[in-house]
Design a protein around this motif. Structure first.
Motif, PDB file in Angstrom:
ATOM      1  N   CYS A  24       0.835  -1.198   0.000  1.00  0.00           N
ATOM      2  CA  CYS A  24       0.000   0.000   0.000  1.00  0.00           C
ATOM      3  C   CYS A  24       0.872   1.251   0.000  1.00  0.00           C
ATOM      4  CB  CYS A  24      -0.935  -0.002   1.202  1.00  0.00           C
ATOM      5  SG  CYS A  24      -2.070   1.394   1.232  1.00  0.00           S
ATOM      6  N   ARG A  28       0.768   3.897  -2.974  1.00  0.00           N
ATOM      7  CA  ARG A  28       0.395   5.275  -2.638  1.00  0.00           C
ATOM      8  C   ARG A  28       1.485   6.252  -3.094  1.00  0.00           C
ATOM      9  NH1 ARG A  28      -1.111   4.831   2.496  1.00  0.00           N
ATOM     10  NH2 ARG A  28      -3.312   4.763   2.014  1.00  0.00           N
ATOM     11  N   GLU A 105      -5.835   6.003  -8.137  1.00  0.00           N
ATOM     12  CA  GLU A 105      -5.991   6.632  -6.812  1.00  0.00           C
ATOM     13  C   GLU A 105      -5.900   5.574  -5.723  1.00  0.00           C
ATOM     14  OE1 GLU A 105     -10.424   7.400  -5.603  1.00  0.00           O
ATOM     15  OE2 GLU A 105     -10.208   7.977  -7.724  1.00  0.00           O
ATOM     16  N   VAL A 106      -5.546   6.031  -4.522  1.00  0.00           N
ATOM     17  CA  VAL A 106      -5.463   5.160  -3.355  1.00  0.00           C
ATOM     18  C   VAL A 106      -6.156   5.865  -2.195  1.00  0.00           C
ATOM     19  CG1 VAL A 106      -3.948   3.931  -1.755  1.00  0.00           C
ATOM     20  CG2 VAL A 106      -3.227   4.248  -4.118  1.00  0.00           C
ATOM     21  N   SER A 107      -7.088   5.178  -1.548  1.00  0.00           N
ATOM     22  CA  SER A 107      -7.795   5.761  -0.409  1.00  0.00           C
ATOM     23  C   SER A 107      -6.964   5.575   0.858  1.00  0.00           C
ATOM     24  CB  SER A 107      -9.165   5.094  -0.248  1.00  0.00           C
ATOM     25  OG  SER A 107      -8.995   3.754   0.175  1.00  0.00           O
ATOM     26  N   ASP A 108      -7.401   6.227   1.941  1.00  0.00           N
ATOM     27  CA  ASP A 108      -6.702   6.112   3.219  1.00  0.00           C
ATOM     28  C   ASP A 108      -6.721   4.693   3.771  1.00  0.00           C
ATOM     29  OD1 ASP A 108      -6.062   8.775   3.217  1.00  0.00           O
ATOM     30  OD2 ASP A 108      -7.747   9.378   4.486  1.00  0.00           O
ATOM     31  N   ASN A 109      -7.733   3.899   3.407  1.00  0.00           N
ATOM     32  CA  ASN A 109      -7.810   2.529   3.923  1.00  0.00           C
ATOM     33  C   ASN A 109      -7.195   1.516   2.960  1.00  0.00           C
ATOM     34  OD1 ASN A 109      -9.752   2.492   1.942  1.00  0.00           O
ATOM     35  ND2 ASN A 109     -11.377   1.695   3.233  1.00  0.00           N
ATOM     36  N   CYS A 110      -6.377   1.989   2.018  1.00  0.00           N
ATOM     37  CA  CYS A 110      -5.616   1.140   1.089  1.00  0.00           C
ATOM     38  C   CYS A 110      -6.460   0.462   0.023  1.00  0.00           C
ATOM     39  CB  CYS A 110      -4.759   0.121   1.827  1.00  0.00           C
ATOM     40  SG  CYS A 110      -3.340   0.899   2.620  1.00  0.00           S
ATOM     41  N   CYS A 111      -7.619   0.999  -0.290  1.00  0.00           N
ATOM     42  CA  CYS A 111      -8.331   0.555  -1.482  1.00  0.00           C
ATOM     43  C   CYS A 111      -7.798   1.398  -2.642  1.00  0.00           C
ATOM     44  CB  CYS A 111      -9.839   0.759  -1.344  1.00  0.00           C
ATOM     45  SG  CYS A 111     -10.597  -0.459  -0.254  1.00  0.00           S
ATOM     46  N   ALA A 112      -7.539   0.746  -3.769  1.00  0.00           N
ATOM     47  CA  ALA A 112      -6.950   1.453  -4.898  1.00  0.00           C
ATOM     48  C   ALA A 112      -7.737   1.183  -6.168  1.00  0.00           C
ATOM     49  CB  ALA A 112      -5.500   1.021  -5.096  1.00  0.00           C
ATOM     50  N   THR A 158     -11.061  -2.065  -8.757  1.00  0.00           N
ATOM     51  CA  THR A 158     -10.797  -1.593  -7.402  1.00  0.00           C
ATOM     52  C   THR A 158     -10.298  -2.773  -6.586  1.00  0.00           C
ATOM     53  OG1 THR A 158     -12.531   0.062  -7.610  1.00  0.00           O
ATOM     54  CG2 THR A 158     -11.785  -0.462  -5.383  1.00  0.00           C
ATOM     55  N   ASP A 160      -8.179  -4.149  -2.825  1.00  0.00           N
ATOM     56  CA  ASP A 160      -7.743  -3.898  -1.456  1.00  0.00           C
ATOM     57  C   ASP A 160      -6.252  -4.215  -1.411  1.00  0.00           C
ATOM     58  OD1 ASP A 160      -7.119  -3.910   1.239  1.00  0.00           O
ATOM     59  OD2 ASP A 160      -8.887  -5.077   1.823  1.00  0.00           O
TER      60      ASP A 160
END
Length: 176
Positions: A24, A28, A105-112, A158, A160
């Protein structure tokens, strides 16, 4: 740090992984570097590819760090998706599979959100986006491929990032 283990060391050096998931962290970093690239800016390792991407000295117009992900079994991950070719009664699915991705993109909870990259023909032509079809591993998909033959598909998945244990970055390229 290994898959499923946390790195807990308050004496870590700057630049080392700070999240519970090194894959992650790397993805990121790639996303952040790709987002920092502008039209004026522009050896193989993730750090080297990221540095190539954002190096203001080189002005090489690089905009993407392609990469390969590996599952907890350390087998390369192959993504699948489909586009629609044609229209009306002649519309058909055009299935794509690839071991090579570009992060969007990568979210704060590591979903990309990852885009599948292909190397077989014009993405607008039906049947030309074969990517890794019939390929057993990433080397079969990439071996002998010209750097300028790697193409974006517009097909995103998408994932995880916590589900992956390893990442291989390819040299930075220009795809935008």
């Amino acid at each position: 740090m290994g898959c499923g283990r946390n790195f807990k060391d308050d004496n870590r050096v700057a630049g080392e992984f700070t999240d519970d998931n090194c894959v992650c962290d790397v993805v990121r970093s790639i996303a952040d570097a790709q987002n920092d690239v502008t039209d004026e800016l522009c050896d193989v390792s993730c750090e080297r590819s990221i540095n190539s991407l954002v190096s203001p000295v080189s002005r090489n117009n690089l905009d993407t760090v392609p990469f390969i992900l590996y599952g907890k079994d350390l087998k390369p991950f192959k993504g699948f998706g489909a586009d629609i070719q044609g229209g009306g009664m002649n519309a058909r699915f055009d299935c794509i599979e690839s071991f090579v991705f570009r992060v969007n993109e990568v979210s704060d909870n590591c979903c990309a959100v990852l885009e599948l990259l292909t190397c077989d023909g014009d993405p607008d032509q039906p049947g030309d986006q074969h990517g890794a079809k019939c390929d057993k591993d990433p080397c079969e998909q990439l071996n002998g491929l010209g750097v300028n033959e790697l193409e974006r598909t517009g097909i995103c998945i998408t994932v995880d990032l916590n589900c992956f244990c390893a990442i291989t970055c390819l040299p930075a390229v220009s795809l935008l």
